[in-house]
Design a protein around this motif. Structure first.
Motif, PDB file in Angstrom:
ATOM      1  N   ILE A  63       3.667   5.868   8.417  1.00 12.34           N
ATOM      2  CA  ILE A  63       2.958   5.606   7.161  1.00 12.34           C
ATOM      3  C   ILE A  63       2.259   4.250   7.184  1.00 12.34           C
ATOM      4  N   GLN A  84      10.681  11.101  -7.463  1.00 14.07           N
ATOM      5  CA  GLN A  84       9.319  10.584  -7.545  1.00 14.07           C
ATOM      6  C   GLN A  84       8.397  11.791  -7.614  1.00 14.07           C
ATOM      7  N   GLY A  86       4.210  12.566  -6.742  1.00 13.97           N
ATOM      8  CA  GLY A  86       2.993  11.942  -6.255  1.00 13.97           C
ATOM      9  C   GLY A  86       2.145  12.914  -5.478  1.00 13.97           C
ATOM     10  N   GLU A  88       0.185  14.716  -2.429  1.00 14.89           N
ATOM     11  CA  GLU A  88       0.368  15.005  -1.013  1.00 14.89           C
ATOM     12  C   GLU A  88      -0.800  15.847  -0.536  1.00 14.89           C
ATOM     13  N   GLY A 124      10.507   5.810  -1.276  1.00 12.56           N
ATOM     14  CA  GLY A 124       9.128   5.904  -1.733  1.00 12.56           C
ATOM     15  C   GLY A 124       8.279   6.775  -0.825  1.00 12.56           C
ATOM     16  N   TYR A 125       7.160   6.204  -0.353  1.00  8.92           N
ATOM     17  CA  TYR A 125       6.197   6.960   0.450  1.00  8.92           C
ATOM     18  C   TYR A 125       6.808   7.471   1.755  1.00  8.92           C
ATOM     19  N   ARG A 128       8.902  10.459   1.030  1.00  8.35           N
ATOM     20  CA  ARG A 128       8.007  11.594   0.765  1.00  8.35           C
ATOM     21  C   ARG A 128       7.502  12.194   2.078  1.00  8.35           C
ATOM     22  N   GLU A 158      -5.608  12.114   2.010  1.00  9.08           N
ATOM     23  CA  GLU A 158      -4.654  11.706   3.057  1.00  9.08           C
ATOM     24  C   GLU A 158      -4.069  12.963   3.632  1.00  9.08           C
TER      25      GLU A 158
END
Length: 160
Positions: A63, A84, A86, A88, A124-125, A128, A158
């Protein structure tokens, strides 16, 4: 360096449960290298072996943080908590994005490229991305679990 062709939805390999890798061999090490090269070339932040047509439990994730390239053979989530939601995207589903609910923190156990057990803590990211790639190993695509799927604005795109 070998760039592999990324399989696109609805290829059936994306819906298969990938097979465990009995041991890390030079062929698996080459697969990891090719997957990383393919991911960076795409460009994306993660790639699972089924995305290049190989039904094996192998993923790569980067990432762009201090963790750098994470290579995992037979990854499994051993702890997860928090939540979370978000956006994707997926290299196998170009042109779409989705809002997906995931755990905010995961601990993933697997083997590294030398066959040694490693544990990756992601939050977090990173959490994910790890969950997204591990889902690929079980034949699950983010569009299956997204609250909403949409065409992203160009600056938001992304791939994973």
């Amino acid at each position: 360096m070998a760039i592999r062709i990324i399989v696109k939805h609805p290829d059936p390999v994306l819906r298969e449960k990938a097979k465990p890798v009995p041991q890390v061999t030079p062929n698996i090490q080459k697969l990891l290298t090719d997957m990383a090269d393919t991911m960076y070339d795409a460009p994306g932040v993660g790639l699972a072996a089924p995305q290049i047509g190989i039904s094996k439990r192998v993923i790569v994730v980067d990432i762009g943080d201090e963790h750098g390239l994470i290579e995992l053979v037979n990854p499994e989530i051993v702890e997860a908590d928090g939540e979370q939601i978000g956006p994707e995207g997926c290299l196998s589903i170009p042109g779409l994005q989705g809002d997906v609910r995931r755990k905010n923190r995961v601990k993933v156990k697997g083997l590294d490229r030398n066959g040694n057990e490693i544990v990756v803590d992601g939050e977090g990211y990173l959490a994910r991305a790890l969950q997204h790639e591990i889902d690929h190993l079980d034949g699950i695509l983010y569009v299956d679990i997204a609250d909403r799927v949409y065409e992203p604005k160009e600056e938001e795109e992304e791939g994973a």
